[in-house]
Design a protein around this motif. Structure first.
Motif, mmCIF file in Angstrom:
data_model
loop_
_atom_site.group_PDB
_atom_site.id
_atom_site.type_symbol
_atom_site.label_atom_id
_atom_site.label_comp_id
_atom_site.label_asym_id
_atom_site.label_seq_id
_atom_site.Cartn_x
_atom_site.Cartn_y
_atom_site.Cartn_z
ATOM 1 N N LEU A 50 8.718 30.323 15.722
ATOM 2 C CA LEU A 50 7.818 29.381 15.053
ATOM 3 C C LEU A 50 6.482 30.032 14.728
ATOM 4 N N GLY A 61 7.958 22.832 10.141
ATOM 5 C CA GLY A 61 8.527 21.748 10.933
ATOM 6 C C GLY A 61 7.762 20.458 10.725
ATOM 7 N N TYR A 88 12.442 15.304 14.840
ATOM 8 C CA TYR A 88 11.892 16.562 14.332
ATOM 9 C C TYR A 88 12.777 17.116 13.221
ATOM 10 N N PHE A 90 13.241 21.102 11.091
ATOM 11 C CA PHE A 90 12.819 22.486 10.919
ATOM 12 C C PHE A 90 13.348 23.013 9.589
#
Length: 249
Positions: A50, A61, A88, A90
């Motif tokens: 990340l 994200g 979430y 990504f």
């Protein structure tokens, strides 16, 4: 539960659910691990990935957290850092996603960003929240001038691949398990992708590659622009006289 969506920042990493923090299905090439080896610290690997993508490319994200009663559903705002994660998503350039090149329907198109994972915590409004997360992803990419979003879908037939004898040699790199990660948990459902506007561009029994055109918008762009305008107007109304000009600078 009402939710608000905010871009994921590195300092909010600990807010992610345990599996999301430890999931490196897309972020680590299984070929880099020798047979029988295990990742010593999946959370470190995920956080490092990340950090690398955010530094080199930007936001990758979206995070859904509970909103206060006076906040509108699914509005975008900054996270306090202490809110529990409800869901979430990504996404990243395919060059930054090692497993992206291992699927038989690859490669991802040169003009597209790859959606890797969309997850919602158990007990939440799964359909509404996943759509809100997708809207946030699309809104981010439209603002950044990205032409398309692609994803590898998982069909119901992919459940057969839990039997190693059914996995052909060309599929083995794509479905290799890493720690707690597996196809069932970490590859997005193809039916969901179709429901939110993705179309199949590379058919496959198990893993079709699917694409959402962002130039056409498919209704997303106008909605995103309208939502941003409402947020801007709301923010200006809350500013002291003369302070609103900075919002448009």
């Amino acid at each position: 539960m009402s939710a608000r969506i905010t871009p994921l920042r590195l300092e909010a990493f600990e807010q992610l659910p345990k599996h999301a923090r430890r999931c490196v299905f897309w972020e680590v090439d299984p070929a880099t691990l020798q047979r029988g080896d295990h990742l010593a610290d999946p959370e470190f690997e995920k956080e490092a990935w990340l950090s690398m993508v955010m530094l080199e490319w930007g936001s990758c994200g979206q995070l859904a957290v509970p909103c206060e009663p006076e906040e509108a559903d699914f509005t975008a705002s900054a996270s306090s850092g202490d809110d529990p994660c409800l869901g979430y998503a990504f996404y990243a350039p395919p060059r930054a996603v090692p497993r992206a090149g291992l699927f038989p329907t690859g490669p991802v198109s040169a003009d597209a960003v790859l959606l890797t994972t969309v997850g919602v915590e158990s007990g939440e409004d799964g359909d509404g929240l996943t759509r809100a997360l997708m809207a946030a992803v699309v809104g981010d990419l439209v603002r950044r001038g990205v032409r398309a979003l692609e994803s590898y879908g998982r069909t119901p037939d992919a459940a057969e691949l839990s039997d190693p004898q059914r996995v052909s040699p060309d599929l083995r790199p794509a479905v290799a398990v890493l720690g707690d990660c597996s196809v069932e948990q970490c590859v997005t459902d193809a039916e969901f992708l179709a429901d939110v506007g993705f179309e199949v561009v590379a058919p496959h029994r198990y893993f079709p590659r699917m694409r959402l055109e962002l130039e056409q918008g498919l209704g997303w762009k106008a909605d995103v622009e309208a939502a941003l305008e409402r947020l801007l107007v709301s923010a200006e109304l809350k500013q002291p006289v003369g302070a609103g000009a900075s919002l448009r600078a």
